[in-house]
Scaffold this active site. Sequence first.
Site, mmCIF file in Angstrom:
data_model
loop_
_atom_site.group_PDB
_atom_site.id
_atom_site.type_symbol
_atom_site.label_atom_id
_atom_site.label_comp_id
_atom_site.label_asym_id
_atom_site.label_seq_id
_atom_site.Cartn_x
_atom_site.Cartn_y
_atom_site.Cartn_z
ATOM 1 N N LYS A 13 -72.251 59.470 -38.771
ATOM 2 C CA LYS A 13 -70.836 59.235 -38.383
ATOM 3 C C LYS A 13 -70.683 60.259 -37.337
ATOM 4 C CE LYS A 13 -68.458 59.862 -42.237
ATOM 5 N NZ LYS A 13 -69.301 59.967 -43.100
ATOM 6 N N ARG A 88 -60.301 58.881 -46.517
ATOM 7 C CA ARG A 88 -61.505 59.013 -47.593
ATOM 8 C C ARG A 88 -61.080 58.607 -48.940
ATOM 9 N NH1 ARG A 88 -64.739 63.136 -45.196
ATOM 10 N NH2 ARG A 88 -66.683 63.460 -46.474
ATOM 11 N N ARG A 127 -80.398 68.545 -42.173
ATOM 12 C CA ARG A 127 -79.958 68.902 -40.883
ATOM 13 C C ARG A 127 -79.400 70.055 -40.589
ATOM 14 N NH1 ARG A 127 -74.560 64.787 -42.013
ATOM 15 N NH2 ARG A 127 -73.495 66.249 -43.176
ATOM 16 N N ARG A 161 -74.728 73.664 -42.743
ATOM 17 C CA ARG A 161 -73.524 73.799 -43.646
ATOM 18 C C ARG A 161 -73.803 74.073 -45.179
ATOM 19 N NH1 ARG A 161 -70.590 67.767 -42.355
ATOM 20 N NH2 ARG A 161 -70.137 68.216 -44.535
ATOM 21 N N ARG A 172 -71.134 64.823 -53.409
ATOM 22 C CA ARG A 172 -70.385 64.180 -52.155
ATOM 23 C C ARG A 172 -70.588 62.743 -52.172
ATOM 24 N NH1 ARG A 172 -72.999 67.666 -47.643
ATOM 25 N NH2 ARG A 172 -71.529 66.304 -46.328
#
Length: 216
Positions: A13, A88, A127, A161, A172
């Site tokens: 996203k 969400r 990432r 992160r 998550r």
Amino acid sequence: MKLILLGPPGAGKGTQAKLIVDKHSIPQLSTGDMLREAVKFGSKIGKRAKAVMDAGKLVSDDIVIGIVSDRVDMENCKNGFILDGFPRTLQQADALEAMFEEKDMALDAVIELEVDDDALVERVAGRFTCGTCGEGYHDKFKLPVTPNKCDKCGENNFARRADDNEETMRSRLRAYYKETAPLVGYYYAKGFLRGVDGMGTIAKIAADVDNILKSA
Ligand code: AMP
């Protein structure tokens, strides 16, 4: 243009939002980024959100709804915006609808990035980003051309992160399937939902997104 990007963590996203930002000159409103900023600056909201985010759970609806409502009133949102990571929950989606009505705004489309779950953990765990300009990278799929030097701004200021690890990622994903996945049906029923295969290359996904935006 007012757009929602929907999909599990790691679906791409943020990557697609940045490409739309460059092409259409509308801002990306990422509630995750806004909350991380709040945590970094130690604001009241940040203090409330930190432990919840570290556990991979969802921050309370009232906090995120408040942040988004303030943000869409800003001048640079007047030609539209991309919502990334919001809504969400069904409650957030209802609040967004009420907010749009109150502010006399209209949603154009909801783009769902459809991805294969097994790929997500690998994507997210690898990432990292440039802390200076925000360019995204990945240990396996996109390393900087010159090691330790951002392709875009040249800095060596990479960051990961805190919640991009396997354990938090699984939490998550659970939160996504429990709370957020019902929004697919919600927006389908309202006629806004457009699905995109999120497993192709970044360029192919961007081209598919672009085709949707042309007809939105
Ligand atoms: P993201 O960057 O979108 O993956 O979000 C990172 C974390 O921020 C999530 O795991 C949640 O803890 C929190 N968060 C971001 N957006 C929302 C939202 N709309 N509602 C609740 N929590 C959120």
